[in-house]
Motif scaffolding. Sequence first.
Motif, short mmCIF file in Angstrom:
data_model
loop_
_atom_site.label_atom_id
_atom_site.label_comp_id
_atom_site.label_asym_id
_atom_site.label_seq_id
_atom_site.Cartn_x
_atom_site.Cartn_y
_atom_site.Cartn_z
N UNK A 4 0.81 -1.22 0.00
CA UNK A 4 0.00 0.00 0.00
C UNK A 4 0.85 1.27 0.00
N UNK B 128 1.34 2.75 -3.90
CA UNK B 128 0.45 3.66 -4.64
C UNK B 128 -0.18 4.70 -3.70
N UNK C 133 -1.74 4.46 -0.96
CA UNK C 133 -2.96 4.13 -0.22
C UNK C 133 -2.64 4.09 1.28
N UNK D 75 -2.09 7.07 -8.09
CA UNK D 75 -3.04 5.94 -8.07
C UNK D 75 -3.61 5.66 -9.45
N UNK E 73 -4.62 -0.99 -8.31
CA UNK E 73 -4.60 -1.90 -7.17
C UNK E 73 -5.82 -2.82 -7.20
N UNK F 11 -10.73 5.32 -4.24
CA UNK F 11 -9.51 6.11 -4.12
C UNK F 11 -8.36 5.46 -4.88
N UNK F 12 -8.33 4.11 -4.85
CA UNK F 12 -7.25 3.41 -5.55
C UNK F 12 -7.37 3.57 -7.06
N UNK G 286 -7.92 6.35 -8.36
CA UNK G 286 -7.51 7.72 -8.64
C UNK G 286 -8.64 8.72 -8.48
#
Lengths: 263, 351
Positions: free
Chosen positions: A55, A58, A60, A91, A96, B236-237, B239
């Motif tokens: 994590x 990226x 997170x 991101x 992910x 959120x991952x 973007x």
Amino acid sequence: MMNSTTASASTLSTEDISVWFGERQVLQDINLVFPANQVTALIGPSGCGKSTFLRTLNRMHELIPSAGLAGRVLLDGQDIYDSSVDAVDVRIKVGMVFQKPNPFPTMSIRENILSGLKLSGRKITDADDLVETSLRRASIWNEVKDRLGDQALSLSGGQQQRLCIARSLAMNPEVLLMDEPCSALDPGSTRRIEETIQELSASMTIVIVTHNMQQAQRVSDQTAFFLADENTPGVVVEFGRTEDLFNTPIDPRTNDYVNGHFG
Amino acid sequence: MTSMNRKPWAQSSFNFKVQLALVSTIPVAIGALFVILGGFDFSIGLIGVFLPIQVIVVGVFGWLKAKKRGLGDALLIFFTIFFSTLVLVLLLSVLGSVIFEGFKALTPHFIYENNRYVGTTTSLEYGGVGHAILGTILIVLLTTVAAVPLGIAMAVYLTQSQSKMRGVVRTVTQSLAGLPSVVAGLFILAVMQFTHLERSGLTGALALFPLMLPTVARVAEESLRLVPADLRMAALALGAPNHKAFFQVILPAAKSGILTALLLGLARIVGETAPLILTTNMNNTTNLNPFIGPMASLPTYVYNFLGSSYSSSQQRAWGAALVLLIFVGILFGAARILGRKKSLKTSKKAK
């Protein structure tokens, strides 16, 4: 600088990454290189910090309120934690896939695929083509092509996970991070996702956390073995070509772990 | 080979059924005998005769079936049934009397006419609650326009932010929920006297505002909290900036819960009487301007006419109460249906 539109795999590397939650340090000085178009497996017992490490790749990690970090993560030479870099851009480039399938329940299959572009505020040109390509790349097109308007939750668990992979692929990421993507799936779905990973590595860099030794051997080019002794932060014990690490491990602890003696 | 779909665990022998029937009818019969033939008062028959006999009979029956365990189970079952029936009967009799009494006053003109030429003794052929219905709708609408967006905003703050002030906000909201409605009315009345504001629909809406806000905020908070954190992480991952993750992923997932918050908030204030008596007074004519002049509303209408000793006035009050009850019923029904839609979605997921 961070906004290339052409899809190409990137090299990702970390320099002395250390991670804290509050005062507790959970990772110490992780130095790994993920070359373009290679699949890297992160293995190790539960609680050694490999998901946490993933994590950080990226950004997170910073969403956890108590999180702390030292070191650098370089995406094609650019530090993603540099103050000039926006986490959102990171991101978009570094996709992910989570351990539990998490399709958006209020959206159809098709809308799920397009959701990434909508959410990141990018223009969608030729949506139909993007939906089909993404679903094909995640090897789920044939199963859903006649029901693209259905709710995403009407799919089985394995299909939902492949939908989530397709959703990430629609963003055309340069790097794809996968956090135990098969841990909740049956062997059939697992096999299909593993095949997908192999095909995807032609166009992107992949980092996968797995608890399954066979899976690491099947899908990865290189492997990093993480380990955390009691009350000490996690470290990388050994990092190298997958076949070397599994067949001729240098460190005795790696040997014990990959042969099932602990963990 | 075909096999029957049965419930083998629910089979009971004929003997058992007969015993059960005896156990549940004999005490009732004895109690009824005492009341009808013995001339006992009903409540004495119920508590003094039926209840002790029933407890003993049920206890003995349970003891014979499975000793101590049977005794406990049988008594528990009996008291559960007895008290839930008691509460149900009380509720239904309130509902029944409103419907029964209110129905006499309920005519088409009662719904749409106002009370311009109606006095306390005017017969039911004249006048109605039309002005009060409109007044209630306007006042409630005004409150809703202010309280719902703010309530949802509070819920968003409480669920989405990491701020340390959340605890304070939540505590204040909860204590606001316990605020007696008459105090809310008194507060606005004091403000009115201080600022020389006249009584109007608006002041009534202001008095209802602190009553609606905590209900909306709390129910909306619950529904937002039920949205899995995974979904936000997924967005959120991909973007998504925070605001897009919220508006396009989290809010749609909580939509039915937030609609429920709105409806429960409405149901909370639509029957409020005390704050409106203090702040909008009563009006016998139709007033569609919420900013000038007193405004009628259903609860204050009931209050006004119920105080009169003339039967036609009391009938009007019952009629208005029935209209109000129908209002609330529609709101709760809508809330239930919206809530059910949500659970249908989740059962689809299970499939």
